[in-house]
Design an enzyme around this catalytic site. Structure first.
Site: not given
Ligand code: OAD
Length: 238
Positions: A95, A97, A112, A181, A183, A209
């Site tokens: 993240n 943020d 990142h 949290g 994917s 999930e």
């Molecule tokens: P994603 O949007 O790909 O995945 C978010 C994950 O969080 C999913 O598996 C959801 O099921 C889960 N999720 C959502 N709400 C949740 C909650 N309240 N509690 C627990 N889990 C929850 O985001 P990232 O995996 O962070 O990179 O994505 C990885 C990278 O892709 C980011 O850092 C960014 C993006 O493109 C760059 O910008 C280089």
């Protein structure tokens, strides 16, 4: 449920993704709310998008800065900060943020980059500045005049090498690895849980999930991280 006994010496590494900040109001990348205007966030977070339309990409990041500025850390962030006061914890995040830092976590390995960091697209100029908005879009570098850009890692770009090295090392050496949290589809971050598993760590996942990393996990705890993580920590803290 995996029976795990944490002691004050248990080395924990944690990888977080956008889901950890979802309860704070920050949209995830691949879920609902991952759109800005008609664009997917993943389409704008690229060097090609910035080269084609720097104003659009700068506006997108201004939007994200504004959005995050109104968000506060949630119980998942504060739990991880609390955990690091009780155990040796390495916190690795995808993240940008800054909410882990706002919750009190220190030495966060930000794979990142950071939403409030700004760097020159040409020279080595780099600053950390929360005092936005800036008057011009995108502003010129005060040193060389090229476009300034957010100090975040875009698709196709290399991660900060020292940060990545330290994350890799922590994953390989930890006893317990928490995947929270994410994917787990973006490399190289998605490798870290497997590095931990290969090093003999217990792998626990907290997500709404199952994900691509779930088959390797000792346990996937389903539910919102701001509820599941504090509950798990309350049950396991030494
Ligand atoms: P994603 O949007 O790909 O995945 C978010 C994950 O969080 C999913 O598996 C959801 O099921 C889960 N999720 C959502 N709400 C949740 C909650 N309240 N509690 C627990 N889990 C929850 O985001 P990232 O995996 O962070 O990179 O994505 C990885 C990278 O892709 C980011 O850092 C960014 C993006 O493109 C760059 O910008 C280089």
């Amino acid at each position: 449920m995996t029976d795990i006994a944490l002691t004050p010496g248990t080395r924990v590494a944690v990888l977080t993704g956008a889901g950890v900040s979802a309860a704070s109001g920050v949209p995830t990348f691949r879920g609902e709310g991952g759109l800005w205007r008609e664009y997917r966030a993943t389409e704008l977070a690229t060097p090609g998008a910035f080269a084609r339309d720097p104003v659009l990409v700068w506006e997108f990041y201004e939007y994200r800065r504004g959005l995050v500025a109104g968000c506060s850390p949630n119980a998942a962030h504060t739990t991880l900060a609390d955990m690091a006061r009780a155990l040796p914890v390495t916190l690795i995040t995808q993240n940008v943020d800054g909410l882990h830092q706002a919750a009190g976590s220190t030495d966060v390995l930000a794979l990142h980059g950071n939403l409030y960091g700004i760097k020159c697209s040409r020279c080595s100029y780099r600053i950390y500045d929360r005092s936005h908005p800036l008057p011009q879009l995108p502003p010129p570098c005060p040193r060389c005049g090229a476009h300034l850009r957010p100090d975040v890692v875009w698709f196709g770009e290399a991660l900060p090498q020292t940060v990545l090295h330290n994350a890799w090392q922590a994953a390989g050496e930890c006893d317990v690895f928490l995947v929270v949290g994410t994917s787990a589809v973006v490399q190289p971050a998605a490798q870290l849980p497997l590095v931990a598993k290969g090093g003999g760590a217990t792998l626990l996942e907290f997500n709404l999930e199952p994900t691509s990393v779930s088959p390797w996990c000792d346990e996937t705890i389903l539910g919102p991280a701001h509820e599941t993580l504090p509950a798990w920590w309350a049950a396991h803290r030494p």
